[in-house]
Design an enzyme around this catalytic site. Sequence first.
Site, PDB file in Angstrom:
ATOM      1  N   ASP A  17      -7.076   4.288  -4.484  1.00 27.68           N
ATOM      2  CA  ASP A  17      -7.725   4.147  -3.170  1.00 27.68           C
ATOM      3  C   ASP A  17      -8.321   5.529  -2.899  1.00 27.68           C
ATOM      4  O   ASP A  17      -8.561   6.285  -3.857  1.00 27.68           O
ATOM      5  CB  ASP A  17      -6.710   3.722  -2.085  1.00 27.68           C
ATOM      6  N   LYS A  45       0.863  -1.188   0.000  1.00 31.69           N
ATOM      7  CA  LYS A  45       0.000   0.000   0.000  1.00 31.69           C
ATOM      8  C   LYS A  45       0.890   1.226   0.000  1.00 31.69           C
ATOM      9  O   LYS A  45       2.020   1.178   0.483  1.00 31.69           O
ATOM     10  CB  LYS A  45      -0.871   0.027   1.268  1.00 31.69           C
TER      11      LYS A  45
HETATM   12  P1  NDP Z   1     -12.957   7.843  -2.761  1.00 30.02           P
HETATM   13  O1  NDP Z   1     -11.867   8.818  -2.570  1.00 30.02           O
HETATM   14  O2  NDP Z   1     -13.534   7.646  -4.100  1.00 30.02           O
HETATM   15  O3  NDP Z   1     -14.154   8.161  -1.760  1.00 30.02           O
HETATM   16  C1  NDP Z   1     -13.942   8.202  -0.390  1.00 30.02           C
HETATM   17  C2  NDP Z   1     -15.240   8.561   0.305  1.00 30.02           C
HETATM   18  O4  NDP Z   1     -15.088   8.343   1.708  1.00 30.02           O
HETATM   19  C3  NDP Z   1     -15.615  10.010   0.142  1.00 30.02           C
HETATM   20  O5  NDP Z   1     -17.007  10.135   0.192  1.00 30.02           O
HETATM   21  C4  NDP Z   1     -14.944  10.651   1.360  1.00 30.02           C
HETATM   22  O6  NDP Z   1     -15.532  11.860   1.762  1.00 30.02           O
HETATM   23  C5  NDP Z   1     -15.183   9.591   2.401  1.00 30.02           C
HETATM   24  N1  NDP Z   1     -14.117   9.697   3.400  1.00 30.02           N
HETATM   25  C6  NDP Z   1     -12.788   9.590   3.185  1.00 30.02           C
HETATM   26  N2  NDP Z   1     -12.102   9.785   4.310  1.00 30.02           N
HETATM   27  C7  NDP Z   1     -13.016  10.025   5.243  1.00 30.02           C
HETATM   28  C8  NDP Z   1     -12.933  10.297   6.621  1.00 30.02           C
HETATM   29  N3  NDP Z   1     -11.745  10.363   7.268  1.00 30.02           N
HETATM   30  N4  NDP Z   1     -14.100  10.473   7.295  1.00 30.02           N
HETATM   31  C9  NDP Z   1     -15.303  10.401   6.656  1.00 30.02           C
HETATM   32  N5  NDP Z   1     -15.440  10.145   5.341  1.00 30.02           N
HETATM   33  C10 NDP Z   1     -14.316   9.968   4.655  1.00 30.02           C
HETATM   34  O7  NDP Z   1     -12.377   6.462  -2.188  1.00 30.02           O
HETATM   35  P2  NDP Z   1     -12.877   4.973  -2.450  1.00 30.02           P
HETATM   36  O8  NDP Z   1     -14.344   4.935  -2.642  1.00 30.02           O
HETATM   37  O9  NDP Z   1     -11.992   4.381  -3.462  1.00 30.02           O
HETATM   38  O10 NDP Z   1     -12.496   4.285  -1.061  1.00 30.02           O
HETATM   39  C11 NDP Z   1     -13.438   4.162   0.014  1.00 30.02           C
HETATM   40  C12 NDP Z   1     -12.997   3.039   0.937  1.00 30.02           C
HETATM   41  O11 NDP Z   1     -12.947   1.802   0.193  1.00 30.02           O
HETATM   42  C13 NDP Z   1     -11.595   3.188   1.531  1.00 30.02           C
HETATM   43  O12 NDP Z   1     -11.589   2.612   2.826  1.00 30.02           O
HETATM   44  C14 NDP Z   1     -10.721   2.352   0.615  1.00 30.02           C
HETATM   45  O13 NDP Z   1      -9.552   1.927   1.249  1.00 30.02           O
HETATM   46  C15 NDP Z   1     -11.671   1.205   0.335  1.00 30.02           C
HETATM   47  N6  NDP Z   1     -11.390   0.417  -0.865  1.00 30.02           N
HETATM   48  C16 NDP Z   1     -11.282   0.995  -2.093  1.00 30.02           C
HETATM   49  C17 NDP Z   1     -11.060   0.216  -3.212  1.00 30.02           C
HETATM   50  C18 NDP Z   1     -11.019   0.790  -4.577  1.00 30.02           C
HETATM   51  O14 NDP Z   1     -10.937   0.007  -5.509  1.00 30.02           O
HETATM   52  N7  NDP Z   1     -11.073   2.089  -4.766  1.00 30.02           N
HETATM   53  C19 NDP Z   1     -10.888  -1.235  -3.096  1.00 30.02           C
HETATM   54  C20 NDP Z   1     -11.097  -1.759  -1.773  1.00 30.02           C
HETATM   55  C21 NDP Z   1     -11.323  -0.941  -0.708  1.00 30.02           C
HETATM   56  P3  NDP Z   1     -14.698  13.224   1.578  1.00 30.02           P
HETATM   57  O15 NDP Z   1     -14.866  13.591   0.139  1.00 30.02           O
HETATM   58  O16 NDP Z   1     -15.316  14.188   2.516  1.00 30.02           O
HETATM   59  O17 NDP Z   1     -13.263  12.920   1.931  1.00 30.02           O
HETATM   60  O1  2IT Z   2      -7.910  -1.630  -0.783  1.00 33.78           O
HETATM   61  C1  2IT Z   2      -7.868  -2.108  -1.943  1.00 33.78           C
HETATM   62  O2  2IT Z   2      -8.032  -3.308  -2.152  1.00 33.78           O
HETATM   63  C2  2IT Z   2      -7.633  -1.188  -3.056  1.00 33.78           C
HETATM   64  N1  2IT Z   2      -7.561   0.022  -2.833  1.00 33.78           N
HETATM   65  C3  2IT Z   2      -7.474  -1.715  -4.448  1.00 33.78           C
HETATM   66  C4  2IT Z   2      -6.102  -2.277  -4.651  1.00 33.78           C
HETATM   67  C5  2IT Z   2      -5.768  -2.661  -6.074  1.00 33.78           C
HETATM   68  O3  2IT Z   2      -4.590  -2.964  -6.283  1.00 33.78           O
HETATM   69  O4  2IT Z   2      -6.625  -2.675  -6.950  1.00 33.78           O
END
Ligand code: NDP
Ligand code: 2IT
Length: 453
Positions: free
Chosen positions: A166, A126
């Site tokens: 992420d 990561k």
């Molecule tokens: P994005 O940046 O697209 O969206 C993040 C969302 O979460 C936004 O709505 C943001 O609001 C909110 N958020 C972020 N930080 C905080 C915080 N400290 N408190 C409250 N709300 C918060 O990210 P993703 O959708 O990609 O990721 C969301 C989650 O999913 C994370 O935990 C990530 O690790 C996990 N994840 C993502 C994957 C991917 O493929 N993208 C794969 C697997 C897991 P704001 O705009 O206000 O910051």
């Molecule tokens: O938390 C996760 O699994 C991710 N942000 C996606 C990782 C990836 O390599 O696609």
Amino acid sequence: MREITSSILQKVRREDPGQAEFHQAVHEFLISVDKIIDDLPHIVYHKVLERLIEPERTVIFRIPWVDDDGILQLNRGYRVQMNSALGPYKGGLRLHPSVDLSIMKFLAFEQTFKNSLTGLQLGGGKGGSNFDPKGKSDGEIMRFCQSFMTELSRHIGADTDIPAGDIGVGSRETGYLFGQYKRLRNEFTGTLTGKSPLWGGSYIRPEATGYGLVYLAAAMLHDADDTLEGKTCLVSGSGNVAQYTVEKLIDMGAKVVTLSDSSGCIHDPDGIDREKLAYVKQLKNVSRGRIAAYTQKYRHATYHVASTAQGFNTLWSFPADCAFPCATQNEISDQDARNLTANKIKLVAEGANMPTTIDGIRILQESGVLFAPAKAANAGGVAVSGLEMAQNSSRLQWTAEKVDQNLQRIMKQIHGTISTYAERYGSKGNLVDGANIAGFLKVANAMIDQGYV
Ligand code: NDP
Ligand code: 2IT
């Protein structure tokens, strides 16, 4: 806890003080491993647990960039290369002001077992930076991404370490990162995943985490002779994972009534339909606005400002059947878990990484809630990243249908694996134990096979 597992927890607390999120991830994992460790003397003998909590390599570096006023700005960059027993390091990049070594290590630790569960050849890693993308111009984002990649490029490669998105890293950032990598290395390889399908990306990668989460939830309900049809659902976040979770829930006939960002949440009792979801995608991905704007467009919906003072998150106090935390770590506290169970929630499936506290998980499980831990439930994203790597290696691009079929197959297989391992090791129905044990044993056996490295 047995002596061996509690000594590992003490070691990590003693040697990595101040890394609260990393301690939490290790602790949650050890609660499961503790139940089987007496039967695994070879794992103890080869000090697999001690090795697992020590990243193979951690790179921390300076990221200088120039803002629109011509002023030099400095951020800190990270890449934690946690474990390569099963394949090259693989995991996303997070851009958020809260990013520090603890958050990077917890995410890389979780990623190692998640990637193991996908059945693909992927190690765990990561990275990210404490850079805050909010309010930055496109030019600033590009200059930051180029500077970040200038150092990161020395440490990654298509067979070494393959970053992805992420929090704060979507298609725009991936484009700038890839462009700079290509320019520095003079090679067009699949070193990043989540690329645009126009230039080497896989179809369905943007959708994969959210879609996969809903496929896994559907499989859990299927085991309980139930479906998502007609279920009222709470979804938190409004970014990539949240948006495609809502999209697939709508496909399955469920009704989603909430979304959020770090400023607050919206509650729409009529449900977020396809038209409203299209508005949210435009608002978040193109206008880069705040979720509060939803209530100006859809007047019957209500907005609730996030407040730490009240000790719970309003979003989890609305009545519903299923909950999908898709924002960030520790967004379901013990009090939130009690609020959910008071409303008789049936299922909680984690889209975000480690969104539920250890006490929160215990409260939900003790109340008989079907609970899917992140390392299984959100594995669809990295699984399709693995499929993107396969497509890049073969210089081919699969159709969206083919990728989606593979995603469905992988999520079904993950559900089967974690259910089987839970039952086999005496924790029937406890998918946290199932995911931790199944993910762990594969990595542990590979580490033993490969000697003391
Ligand atoms: P994005 O940046 O697209 O969206 C993040 C969302 O979460 C936004 O709505 C943001 O609001 C909110 N958020 C972020 N930080 C905080 C915080 N400290 N408190 C409250 N709300 C918060 O990210 P993703 O959708 O990609 O990721 C969301 C989650 O999913 C994370 O935990 C990530 O690790 C996990 N994840 C993502 C994957 C991917 O493929 N993208 C794969 C697997 C897991 P704001 O705009 O206000 O910051
Ligand atoms: O938390 C996760 O699994 C991710 N942000 C996606 C990782 C990836 O390599 O696609």
